[in-house]
Scaffold this motif. Structure first.
Motif, mmCIF file in Angstrom:
data_model
loop_
_atom_site.group_PDB
_atom_site.id
_atom_site.type_symbol
_atom_site.label_atom_id
_atom_site.label_comp_id
_atom_site.label_asym_id
_atom_site.label_seq_id
_atom_site.Cartn_x
_atom_site.Cartn_y
_atom_site.Cartn_z
ATOM 1 N N SER A 18 -20.137 -33.764 -5.188
ATOM 2 C CA SER A 18 -20.384 -35.242 -4.219
ATOM 3 C C SER A 18 -21.517 -34.825 -3.113
ATOM 4 N N LEU A 19 -21.470 -33.644 -2.698
ATOM 5 C CA LEU A 19 -22.700 -33.191 -1.531
ATOM 6 C C LEU A 19 -23.859 -33.232 -2.285
ATOM 7 N N LYS A 20 -24.064 -32.878 -3.813
ATOM 8 C CA LYS A 20 -25.099 -32.588 -4.510
ATOM 9 C C LYS A 20 -25.734 -34.124 -4.711
ATOM 10 N N ARG A 21 -24.797 -34.838 -5.193
ATOM 11 C CA ARG A 21 -25.276 -36.446 -5.317
ATOM 12 C C ARG A 21 -25.788 -36.875 -4.043
ATOM 13 N N ALA A 22 -25.405 -36.511 -3.068
ATOM 14 C CA ALA A 22 -25.878 -37.104 -1.694
ATOM 15 C C ALA A 22 -27.186 -36.307 -1.359
ATOM 16 N N GLY A 23 -27.747 -35.522 -1.922
ATOM 17 C CA GLY A 23 -29.060 -34.676 -1.665
ATOM 18 C C GLY A 23 -28.633 -33.592 -0.707
ATOM 19 N N TYR A 181 -29.912 -49.224 -10.361
ATOM 20 C CA TYR A 181 -30.110 -49.115 -8.967
ATOM 21 C C TYR A 181 -28.528 -49.310 -8.277
ATOM 22 N N HIS A 182 -28.033 -50.158 -8.826
ATOM 23 C CA HIS A 182 -26.763 -50.484 -8.033
ATOM 24 C C HIS A 182 -25.438 -49.472 -8.429
ATOM 25 N N LEU A 183 -25.784 -49.054 -9.637
ATOM 26 C CA LEU A 183 -24.832 -47.847 -10.133
ATOM 27 C C LEU A 183 -25.059 -46.621 -9.271
ATOM 28 N N ARG A 184 -26.129 -46.382 -9.105
ATOM 29 C CA ARG A 184 -26.538 -45.067 -8.308
ATOM 30 C C ARG A 184 -26.343 -45.153 -6.748
ATOM 31 N N LEU A 187 -22.455 -44.734 -6.506
ATOM 32 C CA LEU A 187 -21.840 -43.353 -6.570
ATOM 33 C C LEU A 187 -22.453 -42.648 -5.437
ATOM 34 N N GLY A 188 -23.103 -43.204 -4.602
ATOM 35 C CA GLY A 188 -23.389 -42.315 -3.366
ATOM 36 C C GLY A 188 -24.490 -41.338 -3.523
ATOM 37 N N ALA A 189 -25.037 -41.554 -4.837
ATOM 38 C CA ALA A 189 -26.313 -40.539 -5.202
ATOM 39 C C ALA A 189 -27.542 -40.971 -4.587
ATOM 40 N N ARG A 190 -27.967 -40.627 -3.398
ATOM 41 C CA ARG A 190 -28.827 -41.011 -2.549
ATOM 42 C C ARG A 190 -30.406 -40.575 -3.164
ATOM 43 N N PRO A 191 -30.547 -39.372 -3.456
ATOM 44 C CA PRO A 191 -31.890 -39.332 -4.188
ATOM 45 C C PRO A 191 -32.002 -40.111 -5.336
ATOM 46 N N HIS A 192 -31.182 -40.183 -6.305
ATOM 47 C CA HIS A 192 -31.228 -40.952 -7.325
ATOM 48 C C HIS A 192 -31.581 -42.668 -6.963
ATOM 49 N N THR A 193 -30.566 -42.959 -6.129
ATOM 50 C CA THR A 193 -30.934 -44.379 -5.614
ATOM 51 C C THR A 193 -32.455 -44.630 -5.101
ATOM 52 N N ALA A 194 -32.831 -43.799 -4.509
ATOM 53 C CA ALA A 194 -34.082 -43.779 -3.748
ATOM 54 C C ALA A 194 -35.124 -44.087 -5.068
ATOM 55 N N ALA A 195 -34.935 -42.934 -6.055
ATOM 56 C CA ALA A 195 -36.034 -43.235 -7.058
ATOM 57 C C ALA A 195 -35.823 -44.679 -7.856
ATOM 58 N N ALA A 196 -34.530 -45.033 -7.934
ATOM 59 C CA ALA A 196 -34.261 -46.134 -8.620
ATOM 60 C C ALA A 196 -34.903 -47.394 -7.868
ATOM 61 N N ARG A 219 -38.007 -43.786 3.261
ATOM 62 C CA ARG A 219 -37.278 -43.334 4.099
ATOM 63 C C ARG A 219 -36.184 -42.289 3.871
ATOM 64 N N THR A 220 -35.453 -42.537 2.661
ATOM 65 C CA THR A 220 -34.757 -41.467 2.046
ATOM 66 C C THR A 220 -35.295 -40.423 1.607
ATOM 67 N N ALA A 221 -36.565 -40.579 0.858
ATOM 68 C CA ALA A 221 -37.497 -39.383 0.383
ATOM 69 C C ALA A 221 -37.911 -38.577 1.567
ATOM 70 N N ARG A 222 -38.106 -39.261 2.616
ATOM 71 C CA ARG A 222 -38.589 -38.364 3.860
ATOM 72 C C ARG A 222 -37.404 -37.612 4.520
ATOM 73 N N GLU A 223 -36.230 -38.268 4.518
ATOM 74 C CA GLU A 223 -34.860 -37.568 5.170
ATOM 75 C C GLU A 223 -34.520 -36.479 4.449
ATOM 76 N N LEU A 224 -34.325 -36.508 3.009
ATOM 77 C CA LEU A 224 -33.991 -35.574 2.170
ATOM 78 C C LEU A 224 -35.073 -34.627 1.535
ATOM 79 N N ARG A 225 -36.159 -34.824 2.054
ATOM 80 C CA ARG A 225 -37.554 -33.888 1.596
ATOM 81 C C ARG A 225 -37.430 -33.989 -0.006
ATOM 82 N N LEU A 226 -37.547 -35.236 -0.602
ATOM 83 C CA LEU A 226 -37.703 -35.285 -1.998
ATOM 84 C C LEU A 226 -39.243 -35.234 -2.160
#
Length: 233
Positions: A18-23, A181-184, A187-196, A219-226
């Motif tokens: 779960s933490l991994k999915r959240a970045g 996009y909505h599936l990700r 799921l709470g998958a923040r990096p994946h959702t940002a990419a979608a 915003r997510t990419a900056r916050e999670l350093r993607l």
């Protein structure tokens, strides 16, 4: 991108994933602990994909896993190799061979078959420039995801099928991108959702929806350093 294979979950592994999915890869590693060879390899491989860093740690974790489970270790090794090639992060002469070998072996393993089939589609699309073959793999992966109830895999298969549809002038591909996009997000998958979000925004006509999606992704990419997503945006 990640390979959420089908596992018998336990609370520790579930929390780490779960933490991994959240970045949140560092807390995920802390929970996984030093003794969970396969989980550490999974988390570090995923973190390398998104941040393009800690490659040495990821390789060491995968090497340790290869000694325990050659197929699963080879699956992650193939992802590391593909990441190096795609993002030009120290690519090696044998990375193409390692990518194909790892995913092909995993496709014959019941634990990994559906995700490996998806990855073979990625290789066909981006490595071999064979879109028809890629669509076949993505469709098979989607069927497997629906059979298993694997929503993350469904999100990846629909995203790539949507992209292929749009390239062929089929605007129904937008519906698939929205589904991804909505599936990700669910799921709470923040990096994946940002990419979608970024992918969907690029496929929409200029307007408020596309701009909002781009802002959210950035915003997510900056916050999670993607790394690669932040640079792309």
């Amino acid at each position: 991108m990640n390979m959420n294979t089908t596992y018998m979950m336990n609370p520790v592994e579930d929390a780490a994933r779960s933490l991994k999915r959240a970045g949140l890869w560092d807390p995920a590693l802390d929970i996984a602990g030093a003794d969970s060879t396969s989980l550490r390899a999974e988390i570090l491989t995923d973190g390398f994909w998104w941040r393009l860093e800690r490659s040495d740690e990821a390789e060491a974790a995968v090497a340790a896993l290869l000694e325990e489970d050659s197929v699963l270790g080879g699956f992650y090794d193939a992802q590391l190799a593909y990441t190096r090639v795609l993002f030009r992060v120290g690519p090696r002469a044998d990375d193409g061979e390692r990518t194909r070998a790892g995913f092909s072996a995993a496709a014959d393993d019941e634990r990994l078959a559906h995700w490996a089939t998806f990855w073979l589609g990625v290789v066909a699309e981006h490595g071999d420039h064979a879109p028809e073959q890629a669509v076949e793999h993505y469709t098979q992966a989607l069927d497997g995801a629906l059979e298993d109830g694997d929503l993350m895999l469904e999100s990846y298969a629909t995203r790539h099928l949507g992209g292929q549809a749009l390239e062929n002038g089929d605007m129904s591909g937008l519906d698939l991108l929205r589904r991804s996009y909505h599936l990700r997000a669910a799921l709470g998958a923040r990096p994946h959702t940002a990419a979608a979000a970024a992918t969907l925004a690029d496929s929409l006509p200029p307007g408020s929806e596309a701009e909002q999606l781009k802002r959210t992704a950035a915003r997510t990419a900056r916050e999670l350093r993607l790394t690669w997503l932040a640079e792309a945006l």
